[in-house]
Design a protein around this motif. Structure first.
Motif, PDB file in Angstrom:
ATOM      1  N   LYS A 149      15.239 -26.099  90.807  1.00 25.14           N
ATOM      2  CA  LYS A 149      15.606 -25.563  89.700  1.00 25.14           C
ATOM      3  C   LYS A 149      17.566 -25.641  90.516  1.00 25.14           C
ATOM      4  CE  LYS A 149      11.772 -22.715  89.657  1.00 25.14           C
ATOM      5  NZ  LYS A 149      11.349 -21.356  90.300  1.00 25.14           N
ATOM      6  N   GLN A 150      17.570 -26.860  90.765  1.00 31.06           N
ATOM      7  CA  GLN A 150      18.812 -26.792  91.035  1.00 31.06           C
ATOM      8  C   GLN A 150      20.140 -27.599  89.969  1.00 31.06           C
ATOM      9  OE1 GLN A 150      19.367 -25.233  94.173  1.00 31.06           O
ATOM     10  NE2 GLN A 150      18.109 -24.997  94.955  1.00 31.06           N
ATOM     11  N   SER A 151      21.006 -27.216  89.774  1.00 28.46           N
ATOM     12  CA  SER A 151      21.629 -27.784  88.350  1.00 28.46           C
ATOM     13  C   SER A 151      21.879 -29.669  89.460  1.00 28.46           C
ATOM     14  CB  SER A 151      23.438 -27.747  88.738  1.00 28.46           C
ATOM     15  OG  SER A 151      24.017 -27.889  90.294  1.00 28.46           O
ATOM     16  N   LYS A 152      22.556 -30.516  88.844  1.00 25.62           N
ATOM     17  CA  LYS A 152      22.446 -32.027  89.350  1.00 25.62           C
ATOM     18  C   LYS A 152      23.692 -32.275  89.395  1.00 25.62           C
ATOM     19  CE  LYS A 152      19.673 -33.458  85.972  1.00 25.62           C
ATOM     20  NZ  LYS A 152      17.905 -33.968  86.235  1.00 25.62           N
ATOM     21  N   GLY A 153      25.034 -31.801  89.601  1.00 27.65           N
ATOM     22  CA  GLY A 153      25.935 -32.027  90.655  1.00 27.65           C
ATOM     23  C   GLY A 153      25.722 -31.536  91.570  1.00 27.65           C
ATOM     24  N   TRP A 154      25.217 -30.575  91.754  1.00 29.29           N
ATOM     25  CA  TRP A 154      24.571 -29.763  93.352  1.00 29.29           C
ATOM     26  C   TRP A 154      23.622 -30.539  94.193  1.00 29.29           C
ATOM     27  CZ3 TRP A 154      26.414 -26.875  96.864  1.00 29.29           C
ATOM     28  CH2 TRP A 154      25.522 -26.103  97.663  1.00 29.29           C
ATOM     29  N   LEU A 155      22.524 -31.717  93.065  1.00 27.41           N
ATOM     30  CA  LEU A 155      21.700 -32.489  94.120  1.00 27.41           C
ATOM     31  C   LEU A 155      22.694 -33.603  94.006  1.00 27.41           C
ATOM     32  CD1 LEU A 155      18.406 -31.395  91.153  1.00 27.41           C
ATOM     33  CD2 LEU A 155      19.255 -31.329  93.672  1.00 27.41           C
ATOM     34  N   ALA A 156      23.331 -33.824  94.111  1.00 31.87           N
ATOM     35  CA  ALA A 156      24.047 -35.265  93.747  1.00 31.87           C
ATOM     36  C   ALA A 156      24.501 -34.878  95.347  1.00 31.87           C
ATOM     37  CB  ALA A 156      25.017 -35.100  92.694  1.00 31.87           C
ATOM     38  N   LEU A 157      25.411 -34.157  94.972  1.00 32.59           N
ATOM     39  CA  LEU A 157      26.326 -33.412  96.552  1.00 32.59           C
ATOM     40  C   LEU A 157      25.003 -33.256  98.103  1.00 32.59           C
ATOM     41  CD1 LEU A 157      28.705 -32.568  97.989  1.00 32.59           C
ATOM     42  CD2 LEU A 157      28.022 -30.482  97.995  1.00 32.59           C
ATOM     43  N   ILE A 158      24.093 -32.360  97.812  1.00 35.82           N
ATOM     44  CA  ILE A 158      23.242 -31.796  98.911  1.00 35.82           C
ATOM     45  C   ILE A 158      22.824 -33.905  99.446  1.00 35.82           C
ATOM     46  CG2 ILE A 158      22.842 -29.933  98.781  1.00 35.82           C
ATOM     47  CD1 ILE A 158      20.560 -30.036  97.372  1.00 35.82           C
ATOM     48  N   SER A 159      22.470 -34.620  98.381  1.00 32.11           N
ATOM     49  CA  SER A 159      21.619 -35.565  98.465  1.00 32.11           C
ATOM     50  C   SER A 159      22.841 -36.643  99.399  1.00 32.11           C
ATOM     51  CB  SER A 159      21.317 -36.637  97.066  1.00 32.11           C
ATOM     52  OG  SER A 159      22.411 -37.052  96.691  1.00 32.11           O
ATOM     53  N   PHE A 160      23.648 -36.571  99.554  1.00 30.06           N
ATOM     54  CA  PHE A 160      23.994 -37.083 100.639  1.00 30.06           C
ATOM     55  C   PHE A 160      23.917 -36.585 102.138  1.00 30.06           C
ATOM     56  CE2 PHE A 160      28.076 -37.235 103.810  1.00 30.06           C
ATOM     57  CZ  PHE A 160      28.318 -38.733 104.201  1.00 30.06           C
ATOM     58  N   GLY A 161      23.578 -35.594 102.164  1.00 32.39           N
ATOM     59  CA  GLY A 161      22.842 -35.013 103.494  1.00 32.39           C
ATOM     60  C   GLY A 161      20.750 -34.636 104.131  1.00 32.39           C
ATOM     61  N   ILE A 162      21.018 -35.728 103.367  1.00 36.85           N
ATOM     62  CA  ILE A 162      19.651 -35.969 103.269  1.00 36.85           C
ATOM     63  C   ILE A 162      18.950 -37.349 104.441  1.00 36.85           C
ATOM     64  CG2 ILE A 162      16.922 -37.162 102.245  1.00 36.85           C
ATOM     65  CD1 ILE A 162      17.763 -34.406 100.973  1.00 36.85           C
ATOM     66  N   THR A 163      18.769 -37.190 105.408  1.00 37.20           N
ATOM     67  CA  THR A 163      18.935 -38.306 106.471  1.00 37.20           C
ATOM     68  C   THR A 163      16.823 -37.999 106.300  1.00 37.20           C
ATOM     69  OG1 THR A 163      18.880 -36.395 108.647  1.00 37.20           O
ATOM     70  CG2 THR A 163      20.621 -37.578 107.755  1.00 37.20           C
ATOM     71  N   ASP A 164      16.705 -38.583 107.822  1.00 31.46           N
ATOM     72  CA  ASP A 164      14.797 -38.666 107.926  1.00 31.46           C
ATOM     73  C   ASP A 164      15.030 -36.850 108.721  1.00 31.46           C
ATOM     74  OD1 ASP A 164      14.648 -42.153 108.130  1.00 31.46           O
ATOM     75  OD2 ASP A 164      16.165 -42.123 109.448  1.00 31.46           O
ATOM     76  N   GLU A 165      15.267 -36.821 109.904  1.00 33.90           N
ATOM     77  CA  GLU A 165      15.461 -35.089 110.498  1.00 33.90           C
ATOM     78  C   GLU A 165      15.519 -34.377 109.071  1.00 33.90           C
ATOM     79  OE1 GLU A 165      17.757 -37.543 111.174  1.00 33.90           O
ATOM     80  OE2 GLU A 165      16.180 -38.270 112.754  1.00 33.90           O
ATOM     81  N   SER A 166      16.428 -34.052 107.738  1.00 27.30           N
ATOM     82  CA  SER A 166      16.555 -33.232 106.995  1.00 27.30           C
ATOM     83  C   SER A 166      15.870 -33.315 106.526  1.00 27.30           C
ATOM     84  CB  SER A 166      17.607 -33.298 106.560  1.00 27.30           C
ATOM     85  OG  SER A 166      17.923 -33.900 105.909  1.00 27.30           O
ATOM     86  N   PHE A 167      15.116 -34.208 105.433  1.00 25.33           N
ATOM     87  CA  PHE A 167      14.429 -34.105 105.213  1.00 25.33           C
ATOM     88  C   PHE A 167      13.026 -34.115 105.597  1.00 25.33           C
ATOM     89  CE2 PHE A 167      10.838 -37.647 105.243  1.00 25.33           C
ATOM     90  CZ  PHE A 167      10.645 -36.816 103.155  1.00 25.33           C
TER      91      PHE A 167
END
Lengths: 102, 231
Positions: B90-108
């Motif tokens: 349920k997140q906005s596209k812009g927000w998803l684009a921002l947090i996707s930068f922080g997806i690492t093996d660990e946070s994932f």
């Protein structure tokens, strides 16, 4: 090397790292997945972590045997539910000790 | 909620420190200028890729070759990011684009194994911010320590990245027998791809192919035990 050489590499790396992270998250959040694809995604973490660990770990130190010992120490610590920092530091300590002794 | 994410990510952030310091040390001993090393951690934020890149730079590989190899090392993030999207409906596209930068093996791994259906925005933001700060400041610390570190300790520190992966994998397979089967399969496939004389693949390709093939096979043939996914 000139700074521009590193700058181009870093900008290129940033792009090819960001795009695979961003694309599915922005696109797939609209889709409803079938049971098969949900199972597929469920199995991705163990599959990816295994592929990252093995056989890459064998080249982590000069001696493959010592690297494996480091991995086993990490596995035992993880099994005993220690936190990530303790796991990482124990593995470094074990590798350091064995490299020092041999 | 933000603090809950911070709290959850704290062990990861603290675990990043020795790895980030190692990265700073290894990269400066490869002769890369200090500012460029820190800039790489700021802009790329991906442990495995950065270590691979430093190896390639040290071996004198060309710019294009380096970038293409890094792309393949990162392809697994497509799969991880796709898995993450299940928890962030349920997140906005812009927000998803921002947090996707922080997806690492660990946070994932933390997001994917969270039992909740939908994760709050502030929680995820806290989850990715703390490891990022740790990664960048750890890199800077490693650059500062640089080559004053004894060589023996320096080479011992390279186990850190793998120890972290092991530390994330063990709890996964402790919880689920079917995941243990996938691990066995994946190790078999990556060994075959690495050592069989029929293939001559880069590390990035091996990781991507192994992940894809074993997850597809498992989704088709291995029953999910003790979990509600895919039933």
């Amino acid at each position: 090397m000139a700074n521009s050489y590193y700058l181009i590499i870093i900008i290129g790396m940033a792009l090819v790292t960001y795009i695979p992270r961003m694309f599915p998250l922005v696109i797939l959040s609209d889709l409803e997945l079938t049971a098969f694809w949900r199972r597929f995604l469920y199995y991705i973490p163990p599959a990816a972590l295994s592929a990252l660990i093995f056989p890459g770990i064998l080249g982590a130190t000069d001696s493959s045997i010592i690297a494996v010992i480091g991995g086993i120490v990490a596995a035992i610590m993880a099994y005993l539910k220690f936190n990530l920092l303790t796991i990482v530091l124990s593995a470094i300590a074990a590798v350091f000790l064995f490299q020092y002794l041999i | 909620m933000f603090y809950q994410g911070v709290k959850k990510a704290l062990p990861v952030a603290i675990g990043y420190l020795p790895i980030a310091i190692t990265f700073g040390v290894v990269a400066s001993s490869a002769g890369i200028p200090a500012r460029m090393i820190v800039l790489m951690s700021l802009m790329v934020f991906a442990g495995a890729s950065q270590f691979v890149a430093v190896n390639l730079i040290a071996s004198g590989a060309g710019i294009l070759g380096i970038i293409i190899t890094i792309f393949f090392v990162n392809l697994r993030h497509i799969l991880m990011s796709a898995t993450t999207s299940e928890k962030l409906k349920k997140q906005s596209k812009g927000w998803l684009a921002l947090i996707s930068f922080g997806i690492t093996d660990e946070s994932f791994s933390i997001i994917a194994t969270d039992p909740r259906e939908d994760l709050p925005r502030a929680y995820v933001f806290g989850l990715i911010t703390v490891p990022y700060i740790a990664w960048v400041s750890g890199t800077a610390a490693g650059v500062l320590i640089g080559e004053s570190l004894p060589a023996l300790l320096e080479s011992s520190m390279e186990i850190a990245l793998y120890a972290m992966f092991v530390g994330l994998l063990i709890p996964e397979i402790k919880r689920s027998n079917s995941k243990l089967k996938v691990v066995t399969l994946a190790v078999f496939i990556s060994s075959a791809l690495s050592w069989s004389p029929f293939f001559n693949l880069s590390e990035g390709w091996i990781i991507t192919i192994t992940t894809l093939v074993s997850a597809i096979f498992a989704a088709r043939f291995i029953k999910v035990e003790g979990d509600r996914v895919g039933k």
